[in-house]
Design a protein around this motif. Structure first.
Motif, PDB file in Angstrom:
ATOM      1  N   LEU A  31       0.838  -1.198   0.000  1.00 27.61           N
ATOM      2  CA  LEU A  31       0.000   0.000   0.000  1.00 27.61           C
ATOM      3  C   LEU A  31       0.877   1.253   0.000  1.00 27.61           C
ATOM      4  CD1 LEU A  31      -2.808   1.242   0.164  1.00 27.61           C
ATOM      5  CD2 LEU A  31      -2.608   1.166   2.663  1.00 27.61           C
ATOM      6  N   ALA A  32       1.923   1.255   0.805  1.00 26.55           N
ATOM      7  CA  ALA A  32       2.835   2.404   0.844  1.00 26.55           C
ATOM      8  C   ALA A  32       3.537   2.577  -0.509  1.00 26.55           C
ATOM      9  CB  ALA A  32       3.862   2.226   1.953  1.00 26.55           C
ATOM     10  N   PHE A  33       3.942   1.494  -1.116  1.00 28.61           N
ATOM     11  CA  PHE A  33       4.576   1.557  -2.439  1.00 28.61           C
ATOM     12  C   PHE A  33       3.610   2.125  -3.471  1.00 28.61           C
ATOM     13  CE2 PHE A  33       5.902  -0.434  -6.464  1.00 28.61           C
ATOM     14  CZ  PHE A  33       7.166   0.126  -6.552  1.00 28.61           C
ATOM     15  N   PHE A  34       2.369   1.707  -3.449  1.00 25.87           N
ATOM     16  CA  PHE A  34       1.355   2.194  -4.371  1.00 25.87           C
ATOM     17  C   PHE A  34       1.111   3.691  -4.157  1.00 25.87           C
ATOM     18  CE2 PHE A  34      -3.128   3.127  -5.300  1.00 25.87           C
ATOM     19  CZ  PHE A  34      -3.123   2.886  -6.659  1.00 25.87           C
ATOM     20  N   VAL A  35       0.987   4.114  -2.895  1.00 25.62           N
ATOM     21  CA  VAL A  35       0.754   5.525  -2.587  1.00 25.62           C
ATOM     22  C   VAL A  35       1.943   6.365  -3.047  1.00 25.62           C
ATOM     23  CG1 VAL A  35       0.504   7.187  -0.700  1.00 25.62           C
ATOM     24  CG2 VAL A  35      -0.868   5.101  -0.714  1.00 25.62           C
ATOM     25  N   LEU A  36       3.163   5.906  -2.797  1.00 29.60           N
ATOM     26  CA  LEU A  36       4.348   6.637  -3.256  1.00 29.60           C
ATOM     27  C   LEU A  36       4.401   6.714  -4.779  1.00 29.60           C
ATOM     28  CD1 LEU A  36       7.138   5.437  -0.802  1.00 29.60           C
ATOM     29  CD2 LEU A  36       6.097   7.699  -0.959  1.00 29.60           C
ATOM     30  N   GLY A  37       4.003   5.655  -5.438  1.00 27.04           N
ATOM     31  CA  GLY A  37       3.956   5.662  -6.907  1.00 27.04           C
ATOM     32  C   GLY A  37       2.956   6.673  -7.433  1.00 27.04           C
ATOM     33  N   VAL A  38       1.779   6.730  -6.807  1.00 23.19           N
ATOM     34  CA  VAL A  38       0.758   7.690  -7.242  1.00 23.19           C
ATOM     35  C   VAL A  38       1.227   9.118  -6.997  1.00 23.19           C
ATOM     36  CG1 VAL A  38      -1.571   8.528  -6.724  1.00 23.19           C
ATOM     37  CG2 VAL A  38      -1.174   6.093  -7.016  1.00 23.19           C
ATOM     38  N   VAL A  39       1.841   9.380  -5.853  1.00 21.72           N
ATOM     39  CA  VAL A  39       2.349  10.720  -5.551  1.00 21.72           C
ATOM     40  C   VAL A  39       3.467  11.090  -6.533  1.00 21.72           C
ATOM     41  CG1 VAL A  39       3.601  12.071  -3.803  1.00 21.72           C
ATOM     42  CG2 VAL A  39       1.647  10.670  -3.135  1.00 21.72           C
ATOM     43  N   ALA A  40       4.364  10.161  -6.820  1.00 21.45           N
ATOM     44  CA  ALA A  40       5.439  10.421  -7.776  1.00 21.45           C
ATOM     45  C   ALA A  40       4.867  10.708  -9.167  1.00 21.45           C
ATOM     46  CB  ALA A  40       6.403   9.239  -7.820  1.00 21.45           C
ATOM     47  N   LEU A  41       3.859   9.967  -9.567  1.00 24.12           N
ATOM     48  CA  LEU A  41       3.207  10.199 -10.857  1.00 24.12           C
ATOM     49  C   LEU A  41       2.544  11.573 -10.886  1.00 24.12           C
ATOM     50  CD1 LEU A  41       2.439   8.969 -13.602  1.00 24.12           C
ATOM     51  CD2 LEU A  41       0.367   8.109 -12.509  1.00 24.12           C
ATOM     52  N   PHE A  42       1.925  11.959  -9.791  1.00 25.16           N
ATOM     53  CA  PHE A  42       1.282  13.268  -9.693  1.00 25.16           C
ATOM     54  C   PHE A  42       2.311  14.391  -9.861  1.00 25.16           C
ATOM     55  CE2 PHE A  42      -0.174  16.807  -6.965  1.00 25.16           C
ATOM     56  CZ  PHE A  42      -1.330  17.137  -7.659  1.00 25.16           C
ATOM     57  N   PHE A  43       3.446  14.282  -9.161  1.00 19.52           N
ATOM     58  CA  PHE A  43       4.479  15.305  -9.289  1.00 19.52           C
ATOM     59  C   PHE A  43       5.130  15.280 -10.671  1.00 19.52           C
ATOM     60  CE2 PHE A  43       4.491  15.358  -4.561  1.00 19.52           C
ATOM     61  CZ  PHE A  43       4.210  16.711  -4.418  1.00 19.52           C
ATOM     62  N   ALA A  44       5.246  14.119 -11.269  1.00 24.97           N
ATOM     63  CA  ALA A  44       5.790  14.030 -12.629  1.00 24.97           C
ATOM     64  C   ALA A  44       4.864  14.734 -13.619  1.00 24.97           C
ATOM     65  CB  ALA A  44       6.000  12.574 -13.031  1.00 24.97           C
ATOM     66  N   MET A  45       3.567  14.583 -13.443  1.00 20.21           N
ATOM     67  CA  MET A  45       2.602  15.260 -14.321  1.00 20.21           C
ATOM     68  C   MET A  45       2.706  16.782 -14.151  1.00 20.21           C
ATOM     69  SD  MET A  45       0.943  13.022 -16.100  1.00 20.21           S
ATOM     70  CE  MET A  45      -0.629  13.713 -16.520  1.00 20.21           C
ATOM     71  N   ILE A  46       2.862  17.234 -12.911  1.00 19.87           N
ATOM     72  CA  ILE A  46       3.015  18.671 -12.665  1.00 19.87           C
ATOM     73  C   ILE A  46       4.299  19.175 -13.316  1.00 19.87           C
ATOM     74  CG2 ILE A  46       3.463  20.391 -10.862  1.00 19.87           C
ATOM     75  CD1 ILE A  46       1.553  18.805  -9.073  1.00 19.87           C
ATOM     76  N   PHE A  47       5.388  18.443 -13.159  1.00 15.53           N
ATOM     77  CA  PHE A  47       6.661  18.840 -13.759  1.00 15.53           C
ATOM     78  C   PHE A  47       6.553  18.906 -15.285  1.00 15.53           C
ATOM     79  CE2 PHE A  47      10.718  17.615 -15.663  1.00 15.53           C
ATOM     80  CZ  PHE A  47      11.496  18.675 -15.231  1.00 15.53           C
ATOM     81  N   LEU A  48       5.915  17.919 -15.892  1.00 21.81           N
ATOM     82  CA  LEU A  48       5.760  17.917 -17.346  1.00 21.81           C
ATOM     83  C   LEU A  48       4.903  19.087 -17.813  1.00 21.81           C
ATOM     84  CD1 LEU A  48       5.350  14.108 -18.096  1.00 21.81           C
ATOM     85  CD2 LEU A  48       7.298  15.570 -18.610  1.00 21.81           C
ATOM     86  N   ARG A  49       3.870  19.411 -17.074  1.00 22.62           N
ATOM     87  CA  ARG A  49       3.008  20.535 -17.435  1.00 22.62           C
ATOM     88  C   ARG A  49       3.788  21.853 -17.367  1.00 22.62           C
ATOM     89  NH1 ARG A  49      -1.490  21.919 -20.222  1.00 22.62           N
ATOM     90  NH2 ARG A  49      -2.032  23.998 -19.534  1.00 22.62           N
ATOM     91  N   ILE A  50       4.577  22.025 -16.321  1.00 19.98           N
ATOM     92  CA  ILE A  50       5.390  23.237 -16.190  1.00 19.98           C
ATOM     93  C   ILE A  50       6.412  23.308 -17.322  1.00 19.98           C
ATOM     94  CG2 ILE A  50       7.158  24.348 -14.758  1.00 19.98           C
ATOM     95  CD1 ILE A  50       5.577  23.350 -12.323  1.00 19.98           C
ATOM     96  N   SER A  51       7.007  22.190 -17.652  1.00 21.60           N
ATOM     97  CA  SER A  51       7.988  22.142 -18.738  1.00 21.60           C
ATOM     98  C   SER A  51       7.343  22.521 -20.067  1.00 21.60           C
ATOM     99  CB  SER A  51       8.599  20.748 -18.812  1.00 21.60           C
ATOM    100  OG  SER A  51       9.453  20.646 -19.910  1.00 21.60           O
ATOM    101  N   LEU A  52       6.157  22.004 -20.335  1.00 20.35           N
ATOM    102  CA  LEU A  52       5.451  22.341 -21.578  1.00 20.35           C
ATOM    103  C   LEU A  52       5.075  23.812 -21.610  1.00 20.35           C
ATOM    104  CD1 LEU A  52       3.142  19.240 -22.079  1.00 20.35           C
ATOM    105  CD2 LEU A  52       5.083  19.915 -23.474  1.00 20.35           C
ATOM    106  N   ASP A  53       4.665  24.366 -20.478  1.00 21.46           N
ATOM    107  CA  ASP A  53       4.320  25.783 -20.438  1.00 21.46           C
ATOM    108  C   ASP A  53       5.544  26.654 -20.699  1.00 21.46           C
ATOM    109  OD1 ASP A  53       1.682  25.218 -19.968  1.00 21.46           O
ATOM    110  OD2 ASP A  53       1.781  25.540 -17.800  1.00 21.46           O
ATOM    111  N   GLN A  54       6.678  26.287 -20.132  1.00 21.54           N
ATOM    112  CA  GLN A  54       7.907  27.043 -20.372  1.00 21.54           C
ATOM    113  C   GLN A  54       8.299  26.986 -21.845  1.00 21.54           C
ATOM    114  OE1 GLN A  54      10.711  25.343 -17.644  1.00 21.54           O
ATOM    115  NE2 GLN A  54      10.160  26.747 -15.982  1.00 21.54           N
ATOM    116  N   THR A  55       8.132  25.833 -22.452  1.00 21.24           N
ATOM    117  CA  THR A  55       8.443  25.690 -23.876  1.00 21.24           C
ATOM    118  C   THR A  55       7.496  26.550 -24.710  1.00 21.24           C
ATOM    119  OG1 THR A  55       9.195  23.433 -23.465  1.00 21.24           O
ATOM    120  CG2 THR A  55       8.736  24.022 -25.741  1.00 21.24           C
ATOM    121  N   ALA A  56       6.222  26.597 -24.327  1.00 22.78           N
ATOM    122  CA  ALA A  56       5.259  27.427 -25.054  1.00 22.78           C
ATOM    123  C   ALA A  56       5.620  28.903 -24.928  1.00 22.78           C
ATOM    124  CB  ALA A  56       3.854  27.178 -24.526  1.00 22.78           C
ATOM    125  N   PHE A  57       6.048  29.339 -23.750  1.00 22.25           N
ATOM    126  CA  PHE A  57       6.474  30.726 -23.579  1.00 22.25           C
ATOM    127  C   PHE A  57       7.700  31.026 -24.430  1.00 22.25           C
ATOM    128  CE2 PHE A  57       4.443  30.591 -19.166  1.00 22.25           C
ATOM    129  CZ  PHE A  57       3.298  31.237 -19.607  1.00 22.25           C
TER     130      PHE A  57
END
Length: 133
Positions: A31-57
């Motif tokens: 359960l802890a591994f699954f929760v850490l995976g979901v949190v890591a995926l969430f932060f990865a999505m945020i990082f990718l979104r910020i990266s795409l926005d910077q590229t668009a700018f």
């Protein structure tokens, strides 16, 4: 023939202890591994979104720069066309004293080898014999 029954309390306590040693305790690690995976995926999505926005700018800034340079190029072409105007060139030439000569003078170079045909109404002048003002 019947088997002798084991008392219920002893069986239950020994089985429960055996199960915990076999299973390794409660199932918290998956359960802890699954929760850490979901949190890591969430932060990865945020990082990718910020990266795409910077590229668009960055692309927007480059497009603005390109449009400004294209405008500058058109202005320079307009200025070049104005500078190449024959009437402007003739006016500037007259202003600095350049005029068409009154008579045509043919200059013959001594070291020229070849078939030089002269126009009959023009008199040749030697390059070294001409008088300079």
């Amino acid at each position: 023939m019947t088997a002798q029954a084991i008392p219920y309390g002893e069986q239950r306590s020994s089985t429960r202890a055996d199960r915990r040693s076999i299973e390794g305790g409660p199932r918290v690690f998956p359960l802890a591994f699954f929760v850490l995976g979901v949190v890591a995926l969430f932060f990865a999505m945020i990082f990718l979104r910020i990266s795409l926005d910077q590229t668009a700018f960055e692309l927007d800034r480059i497009e603005r720069s390109i449009s400004a340079e294209e405008s500058r190029q058109l202005d320079l072409r307009y200025d070049l066309a104005g500078l190449q105007d024959p009437l402007r060139i003739a006016t500037e030439a007259q202003r600095i004293g350049l005029v068409y000569p009154a008579e045509r003078v043919t200059i013959v170079v001594d070291y020229f080898v070849g078939d030089a045909s002269l126009i009959s109404s023009e008199a040749p002048v030697r390059a070294m014999d001409s008088v300079r003002p």
